[in-house]
Structure formats: structure tokens, C-alpha cells
Design an enzyme around this catalytic site. Structure first.
Site, mmCIF file in Angstrom:
data_model
loop_
_atom_site.group_PDB
_atom_site.id
_atom_site.type_symbol
_atom_site.label_atom_id
_atom_site.label_comp_id
_atom_site.label_asym_id
_atom_site.label_seq_id
_atom_site.Cartn_x
_atom_site.Cartn_y
_atom_site.Cartn_z
ATOM 1 C CB ILE A 1 -0.928 -0.023 1.238
ATOM 2 C CG1 ILE A 1 -1.870 -1.242 1.162
ATOM 3 C CG2 ILE A 1 -1.729 1.270 1.347
ATOM 4 C CD1 ILE A 1 -2.559 -1.585 2.472
ATOM 5 C CB SER B 1 -6.211 -2.854 10.317
ATOM 6 O OG SER B 1 -6.957 -3.983 9.906
ATOM 7 C CE1 TYR C 1 -1.196 -5.516 11.249
ATOM 8 C CE2 TYR C 1 -3.457 -6.304 11.291
ATOM 9 C CZ TYR C 1 -2.473 -5.533 10.705
ATOM 10 O OH TYR C 1 -2.763 -4.772 9.604
ATOM 11 C CE LYS D 1 -1.676 -1.876 12.110
ATOM 12 N NZ LYS D 1 -1.217 -0.881 11.121
HETATM 13 N N1 LIG Z 1 -2.962 -5.534 3.488
HETATM 14 C C1 LIG Z 1 -4.089 -5.360 4.157
HETATM 15 O O1 LIG Z 1 -5.094 -6.012 3.874
HETATM 16 C C2 LIG Z 1 -4.164 -4.365 5.280
HETATM 17 C C3 LIG Z 1 -5.385 -4.242 5.971
HETATM 18 C C4 LIG Z 1 -5.473 -3.323 6.988
HETATM 19 C C5 LIG Z 1 -4.390 -2.546 7.323
HETATM 20 N N2 LIG Z 1 -3.200 -2.678 6.668
HETATM 21 C C6 LIG Z 1 -2.069 -1.829 7.077
HETATM 22 O O2 LIG Z 1 -1.503 -1.218 5.950
HETATM 23 C C7 LIG Z 1 -0.128 -0.909 6.204
HETATM 24 C C8 LIG Z 1 0.724 -1.319 5.014
HETATM 25 O O3 LIG Z 1 0.720 -2.733 4.927
HETATM 26 P P1 LIG Z 1 0.816 -3.580 3.581
HETATM 27 O O4 LIG Z 1 -0.407 -4.403 3.540
HETATM 28 O O5 LIG Z 1 1.175 -2.712 2.445
HETATM 29 O O6 LIG Z 1 2.021 -4.585 3.987
HETATM 30 P P2 LIG Z 1 3.438 -4.913 3.316
HETATM 31 O O7 LIG Z 1 3.293 -5.124 1.857
HETATM 32 O O8 LIG Z 1 3.980 -6.027 4.151
HETATM 33 O O9 LIG Z 1 4.278 -3.574 3.571
HETATM 34 C C9 LIG Z 1 4.669 -3.227 4.862
HETATM 35 C C10 LIG Z 1 5.794 -2.224 4.816
HETATM 36 O O10 LIG Z 1 6.229 -1.946 6.158
HETATM 37 C C11 LIG Z 1 7.645 -2.010 6.188
HETATM 38 N N3 LIG Z 1 8.192 -2.315 7.499
HETATM 39 C C12 LIG Z 1 7.982 -3.399 8.271
HETATM 40 N N4 LIG Z 1 8.736 -3.331 9.386
HETATM 41 C C13 LIG Z 1 9.443 -2.185 9.318
HETATM 42 C C14 LIG Z 1 10.413 -1.562 10.149
HETATM 43 N N5 LIG Z 1 10.848 -2.126 11.275
HETATM 44 N N6 LIG Z 1 10.934 -0.367 9.762
HETATM 45 C C15 LIG Z 1 10.539 0.204 8.606
HETATM 46 N N7 LIG Z 1 9.627 -0.331 7.774
HETATM 47 C C16 LIG Z 1 9.096 -1.525 8.126
HETATM 48 C C17 LIG Z 1 7.983 -3.088 5.186
HETATM 49 O O11 LIG Z 1 9.354 -3.014 4.809
HETATM 50 P P3 LIG Z 1 10.142 -4.324 4.231
HETATM 51 O O12 LIG Z 1 9.620 -4.553 2.849
HETATM 52 O O13 LIG Z 1 11.576 -3.934 4.270
HETATM 53 O O14 LIG Z 1 9.823 -5.444 5.153
HETATM 54 C C18 LIG Z 1 7.035 -2.730 4.060
HETATM 55 O O15 LIG Z 1 7.556 -1.663 3.311
HETATM 56 C C19 LIG Z 1 0.227 -1.620 7.496
HETATM 57 O O16 LIG Z 1 0.251 -0.680 8.552
HETATM 58 C C20 LIG Z 1 -0.913 -2.591 7.693
HETATM 59 O O17 LIG Z 1 -1.150 -2.859 9.059
HETATM 60 C C21 LIG Z 1 -3.076 -3.578 5.649
#
Ligand SMILES: NC(=O)c1ccc[n+]([C@@H]2O[C@H](COP(=O)([O-])OP(=O)(O)OC[C@H]3O[C@@H](n4cnc5c(N)ncnc54)[C@H](OP(=O)(O)O)[C@@H]3O)[C@@H](O)[C@H]2O)c1
Ligand SMILES: *[C@@H]1O[C@H](CO)[C@@H](O)[C@H](O)[C@H]1NC(C)=O
Length: 319
Positions: free
Chosen positions: A49, A171, A203, A207
Site C-alpha cells: 500500500i 485496520s 497485531y 492497530k
Molecule cells: N494488506 C491489508 O489487507 C491491510 C489491511 C489493513 C491494514 N493494513 C495496514 O496497511 C499498512 C501497510 O501494509 P501492507 O499491507 O502494504 O504490507 P506490506 O506489503 O507487508 O508492507 C509493509 C511495509 O512496512 C515495512 N516495514 C515493516 N517493518 C518495518 C520496520 N521495522 N521499519 C521500517 N519499515 C518496516 C515493510 O518493509 P520491508 O519490505 O523492508 O519489510 C514494508 O515496506 C500496514 O500498517 C498494515 O497494518 C493492511
């Protein structure tokens, strides 16, 4: 026989349509604030995202800082974004949210190098086991506490710019979250256990912290023209479940292919909070599907939000 099949088919189709209209719904951001000359920080902007959000804001002419923990991945994302948007104003700055030292180093570098900050997007997050460098449970530590410290250290620069915004990815999972301050004091974590399903509980707890943080931040920003929002992005096909157990992946993957949103669609509510004019009076609120949503009482509990703020300050060494 034919009748039964027809009925079954209709039920499956109906179920699918119901799901795509509810949990797996999407909406399109219509906000169109000008971004030329503005600077955005996006944590975890290298994939999922965050990357889709960065791409859109770069296309609109913003200067985009990808605050990421892995240079290789960030550089690859920057190359993609440059190729798709033609923008050369996307840069990497190292930030590991699992380390207070790294957060302080990032903010020092940023404040020295960048004269303004208009948007802070607290997007990074993970579902995993482990501890941060400072000994906190990784989900509480990264998803909440790291972003708490980051925001605190960047707030003055946001105030200077005028009309700044802080957007924090929460979330719908926050609804299943709980905050146990006693456990936090003992374990330095909100959530226990090494089983993969227990990471999901931790998690959800982290959130819920994202919502409460936004709720309290809005109060503390009253009288300034900086506003803040928390976001449910939808259910999105990203790398978020990369650390969960194999059997969980086997369940998630087929559903993800069928129903989850693509990151581009998952970025729309973040973009709405970034680009929609006239939502300032909704500061502190929770958004999904590009609209403000009611939250349960627990996610806007004044006393708990305040306590979480104070405890977080102490845990990061700010008080
Ligand atoms: N996907 C869903 O359905 C969903 C639903 C509700 C909420 N969300 C929220 O949306 C947000 C984005 O998630 P996403 O779904 O896009 O997940 P994602 O593809 O796993 O991306 C997560 C990002 O966070 C980074 N990250 C993790 N640990 C970190 C750290 N210690 N320092 C700096 N960066 C770090 C990761 O970096 P690396 O690539 O280096 O690991 C990656 O760039 C999150 O907050 C998640 O809780 C997602
Ligand atoms: C950074 O990402 C690259 C590419 O995915 C990977 O090969 C490398 O091990 C990562 N580096 C660290 C320090 O995690």
C-alpha cells in the site's frame, strides 16, 4: 438436479457479490489537492500500500521520501516509481522503526536535509514474532511505538509548513484489539505467545493503538492547523502475511487472489486523507472506503487514549 445446481450457483454468486460490496469493497479517492512543492514522508513505502501511495503522490508532483529499512528494496521501488511517473523527486532515507536509535537518526537527517514536511504517512506495519532492538514486542514496537516517536520528532516541522497532515494506517482489525497496560508494563508487548495465530491478536492490539494515538494526537493538535487521520485501507493483497505460518498462507492465498484488493485500490483511503480538501474538521477520525467511519467506543476512549500517549512517551524516553 439442474435446479439444485442453479440454486447453488446463484448462492455462490450472491455470496461473492455480497463480499465484494462489504468487507472487500473499494472506493476511489476524489481528492485533488495540489502537491507541487510539498514534501511527503511515507514509512514502508517500498512495497504494498505504501508504494502505491508513494507512486500516486509522486505523479502529483510531491517530493516523496521513502522511509524504509532496506536500501535495496527502496531503490527498486524508486526505480519503478520513476519509470511510471517520470518523477525524479523520490528519495530513500534509512528508517528502521524497530530501533529508537534509527528513528532518531532518521529524524536528525531529515530535519537537516529537508526544509519542510507537509504529509507524514505512518504506513509501515507487520504481523510477526520477535522483539525490537529496544526489547519491545515487534508489532507494538513497530506498528505503534516507533510511529509514535517518529511523529513526535517530526511534529514541529509539520506545524511550520501550514496545513500539515499525519495519516496513520490502522485496520478494521482494531475492533478485535485490547490494551492491557499491566501486561505492557511487564512484557513490553501487547500480546503474548509464539503461535502464529497469536501474532494476529498482537497485531489487532497494535492497530487499536493506531486509532487511539490518532484520537489523542488530534486533541493535542487543536489550535494548530495540523490535522490527523487513521485509515483502514481495505483488505489488500500485499506482503503483510509474509511471516505467518505456512498453513495460514495456504488459506489466505486463494482467498487473496479471488477477493483482496490490489495495492493501487488499497491506497485510495490514504490518498483521500492526504488529498481531500475540507476534511480538517474531522481530525482524529477513522476513515475507510474514502469516507469517515464510526468506531467502537474502545477506539475513541479519551482516558485510554491519554494513558497510551503518556505511557508511550515514557517508553520512548520522551518524558
Ligand atoms: N494488506 C491489508 O489487507 C491491510 C489491511 C489493513 C491494514 N493494513 C495496514 O496497511 C499498512 C501497510 O501494509 P501492507 O499491507 O502494504 O504490507 P506490506 O506489503 O507487508 O508492507 C509493509 C511495509 O512496512 C515495512 N516495514 C515493516 N517493518 C518495518 C520496520 N521495522 N521499519 C521500517 N519499515 C518496516 C515493510 O518493509 P520491508 O519490505 O523492508 O519489510 C514494508 O515496506 C500496514 O500498517 C498494515 O497494518 C493492511
Ligand atoms: C534487503 O532486500 C534484499 C532484496 O529483497 C534482500 O536480498 C536483502 O537480504 C535485504 N537486506 C536486509 C538487510 O534485510
Amino acid at each position: 438436479m439442474f435446479g439444485v445446481l442453479l440454486l447453488l450457483g446463484a448462492a455462490v454468486l450472491g455470496g461473492y457479490m455480497l463480499l465484494t460490496q462489504t468487507v472487500f469493497r473499494s472506493a476511489r479517492c476524489r481528492g485533488n489537492a495540489a502537491m507541487g512543492g510539498k514534501t511527503v514522508v511515507i514509512t514502508g513505502g517500498n512495497t504494498g500500500i505504501g508504494k502505491a501511495t508513494a507512486l500516486h503522490l509522486a505523479r502529483k508532483g510531491a517530493r516523496v521520501v521513502l522511509a524504509c529499512r532496506n536500501r535495496t528494496k527502496a531503490d527498486a521501488a524508486i526505480a519503478d516509481i520513476q519509470q511510471e511517473t517520470g518523477s525524479s523527486d523520490v528519495v530513500y532515507m534509512h528508517l528502521d522503526l524497530a530501533s529508537f536509535k534509527s528513528i532518531r537518526c532518521f529524524t536528525e537527517t531529515f530535519l537537516k536535509a529537508e526544509s519542510r514536511l507537509d504529509l507524514l504517512i505512518n504506513n509501515a506495519g507487520l504481523v510477526a514474532d520477535g522483539r525490537t532492538e529496544d526489547g519491545f514486542g515487534i508489532e507494538f514496537g513497530v506498528n505503534h511505538l516507533g510511529h509514535f516517536l517518529l511523529t513526535r520528532l517530526l511534529l514541529e516541522r509539520l506545524k511550520e509548513a501550514g496545513g500539515g497532515r499525519v495519516i496513520t494506517l490502522s485496520s478494521m482489525a482494531h475492533r478485535w484489539g485490547h490494551i492491557d497496560f499491566e501486561a505492557l508494563a511487564v512484557d513490553k508487548h501487547l500480546g503474548t505467545g509464539g503461535y502464529s495465530w497469536q501474532f494476529w491478536q498482537a497485531y489487532c492490539n497494535s492497530k487499536l493503538c493506531n486509532n487511539l494515538f490518532t484520537h489523542e494526537l488530534a486533541k493535542r493538535l487543536r489550535g494548530t492547523d495540523v490535522t490527523c487521520y487513521s485509515v483502514h485501507p481495505g483488505v489488500v493483497r500485499t506482503e503483510l502475511s509474509r511471516y505467518v505460518g505456512l498453513w495460514q498462507k495456504l488459506i489466505i492465498e486463494p482467498i487473496a487472489r479471488l477477493l483482496f484488493l490490489e495495492p493501487e485500490a488499497g491506497a485510495q483511503t490514504t490518498l483521500h486523507c492526504a488529498l481531500q480538501e475540507g476534511i480538517e474538521h474531522l481530525s482524529g477520525s477513522y476513515f475507510s472506503f474514502c469516507a469517515v467511519q464510526e468506531v467502537c467506543a474502545r477506539a475513541r476512549d479519551d482516558a485510554v487514549a491519554r494513558k497510551l500517549w503518556e505511557v508511550s512517551e515514557r517508553l520512548c524516553g520522551l518524558s
